[in-house]
Scaffold this motif. Sequence first.
Motif, PDB file in Angstrom:
ATOM      1  N   GLU A  91      -2.162   4.867  -1.583  1.00  0.00           N
ATOM      2  CA  GLU A  91      -0.824   4.489  -1.142  1.00  0.00           C
ATOM      3  C   GLU A  91       0.255   5.479  -1.584  1.00  0.00           C
ATOM      4  O   GLU A  91       1.434   5.255  -1.342  1.00  0.00           O
ATOM      5  CB  GLU A  91      -0.468   3.101  -1.694  1.00  0.00           C
ATOM      6  N   ARG A 143       5.143   2.914  -1.302  1.00  0.00           N
ATOM      7  CA  ARG A 143       3.705   2.754  -1.113  1.00  0.00           C
ATOM      8  C   ARG A 143       3.422   2.966   0.372  1.00  0.00           C
ATOM      9  O   ARG A 143       3.959   2.227   1.206  1.00  0.00           O
ATOM     10  CB  ARG A 143       3.234   1.377  -1.587  1.00  0.00           C
ATOM     11  N   GLU A 145       2.173   2.334   3.272  1.00  0.00           N
ATOM     12  CA  GLU A 145       1.451   1.252   3.947  1.00  0.00           C
ATOM     13  C   GLU A 145       1.165   1.612   5.408  1.00  0.00           C
ATOM     14  O   GLU A 145       1.994   2.225   6.087  1.00  0.00           O
ATOM     15  CB  GLU A 145       2.275  -0.040   3.898  1.00  0.00           C
ATOM     16  N   THR A 148       3.348  -2.460   8.409  1.00  0.00           N
ATOM     17  CA  THR A 148       4.546  -2.897   7.695  1.00  0.00           C
ATOM     18  C   THR A 148       5.242  -4.037   8.429  1.00  0.00           C
ATOM     19  O   THR A 148       5.070  -4.211   9.644  1.00  0.00           O
ATOM     20  CB  THR A 148       5.540  -1.727   7.515  1.00  0.00           C
ATOM     21  N   ARG A 153       6.213  -6.295   3.605  1.00  0.00           N
ATOM     22  CA  ARG A 153       5.359  -5.153   3.282  1.00  0.00           C
ATOM     23  C   ARG A 153       5.980  -3.910   3.899  1.00  0.00           C
ATOM     24  O   ARG A 153       6.044  -3.780   5.122  1.00  0.00           O
ATOM     25  CB  ARG A 153       3.934  -5.365   3.821  1.00  0.00           C
ATOM     26  N   SER A 155       6.909   0.575   3.426  1.00  0.00           N
ATOM     27  CA  SER A 155       6.578   1.823   2.749  1.00  0.00           C
ATOM     28  C   SER A 155       7.507   2.066   1.563  1.00  0.00           C
ATOM     29  O   SER A 155       7.145   2.756   0.615  1.00  0.00           O
ATOM     30  CB  SER A 155       6.662   2.991   3.735  1.00  0.00           C
ATOM     31  N   ARG A 265      10.376  -8.964  -1.293  1.00  0.00           N
ATOM     32  CA  ARG A 265       9.489  -9.940  -0.650  1.00  0.00           C
ATOM     33  C   ARG A 265      10.074 -11.344  -0.746  1.00  0.00           C
ATOM     34  O   ARG A 265       9.806 -12.198   0.102  1.00  0.00           O
ATOM     35  CB  ARG A 265       8.140  -9.961  -1.362  1.00  0.00           C
ATOM     36  N   TYR A 475      -0.086 -13.048   3.494  1.00  0.00           N
ATOM     37  CA  TYR A 475       0.651 -11.863   3.952  1.00  0.00           C
ATOM     38  C   TYR A 475       0.430 -10.721   2.964  1.00  0.00           C
ATOM     39  O   TYR A 475       0.221 -10.934   1.781  1.00  0.00           O
ATOM     40  CB  TYR A 475       2.138 -12.180   4.048  1.00  0.00           C
TER      41      TYR A 475
END
Length: 475
Positions: A91, A143, A145, A148, A153, A155, A265, A475
């Motif tokens: 990641e 991270r 990802e 997304t 979630r 990046s 989140r 999720y």
Amino acid sequence: MDIKNKSITSRDEDFAQWYTDVCKKAELMDYSEVKGFIIYRPYGYAIWEQIQNYLNKEFKKTGHENVYLPLVINESLFQKEKDHISGFAPECLVATIGGTEKLEDRLIIRPTSECLFTEHYKHIISSYRDLPKLYNQWCSVVRWEKTTRPFLRGSEFLWQEGHTMHSSEEEARHEAIQMLDIYDKMGKELLAVPFVKGKKTDKEKFAGAKETYSIEALMHDGKALQSGTTHYFGQDFAKAFGVQYLDKDGKIKNPHQTSWGVSTRLIGSIIMVHGDDNGLVLPPFVAPIQAVIVPIQMQKEGVLAKARELKALLEEKDIRVKLDESDKTPGWKFSEYEMKGVPLRIEVGPRDLQNGVVTICKRNDGKKETLKIEEVADEVVRLLGVIHEEMYQAAVLNLSKNIKEAHNLEELEAIVSKGGYAKVMWCGDRACEDKVKEMFNATSRCMPFAQVKIDEKCAICGKEAKYLVLFAKAY
């Protein structure tokens, strides 16, 4: 309730699209030019600020201090803890050029900061008198990802990460549980979200941790959302980075370490736990605007003056209040602030003024009532508390009715496919976790702290059961 907002997809029709519609239409965020990176618009960022304000107070009550460490980590430093780097390597976003020169020691954009903090602690910890070190930082991490979704979630995301060092295992373990309890309390007092708390399995724990603890929220569609974690690292990072101190007994020792964090989140959890087909439904204490005043026929004498007077009275009570004096229609304003989830709407019109009252509407259930103007300020304070408790209890009820026992694979499948937590006994073998993931796309969310045995045998393989664990799609 007012008529459904037609610009928002129904939750039951397409939950994923509903979520995206709410994020965009309520002006919480926008997409940036770089895939996976979002723009936090003022309204969305203001929710994050309320979370920051709450947690900063709680962190400082427990002796933690805010710091800020660099954005980048030397690759050579990052590789000192092998389990950690293996967990995060896929990641990582890596900088290879500085200016016009190729970097000999590449720079990793922080995916998390254990390495940075441990290296720093090596230089400032030398005696038992230097412990504990209780640091926290507010920052963003990257991270890379592949898939997304706004807030859930990305990046890059915003978060806080606490990193602490302690003289004993007992003290460090206490720290990890104490911070988990603070997160849980935040759910109840600020977000109106009940969490399930517990310990992660070895498969699901944080890279490099001895133990990971988590809070898990249940969304409207029955999927779980890991909403915060705390970790006990033992002494492995300290040994790898050479962090040592002289203890009271004259011996050189390595400290015990923790880290813990929550991220944006939490905004996703607020949206998906409380929202409805008309948009956001914000818990009052995290809402950027707690009450909106909508003047009706504000060109009529006295209407706007009274609305401004009410705004001033509410501000004296520390209510976050907005008066919409724009020339848009009352109907448009009703729909707009309903979509934005403002907990209370106060309507002030000529007829209301003649009767010495205003009309007030609760966003969470659409109920309206009239209040005497002189009672409005005190009643708004009371109603915000009422709304918060109603929202929390509704979420508690939804959670409790969606935790069900499963005694075999068939029952486990039935529960997780419909949505919710399957409470099962488990033998502790990772192969059983892998089987559930492969067959049903569900994962172990946590092992609740209250380990009440409901079966003698593992629901997955039939071997002797050791742990009670919650499985769910997530999720």
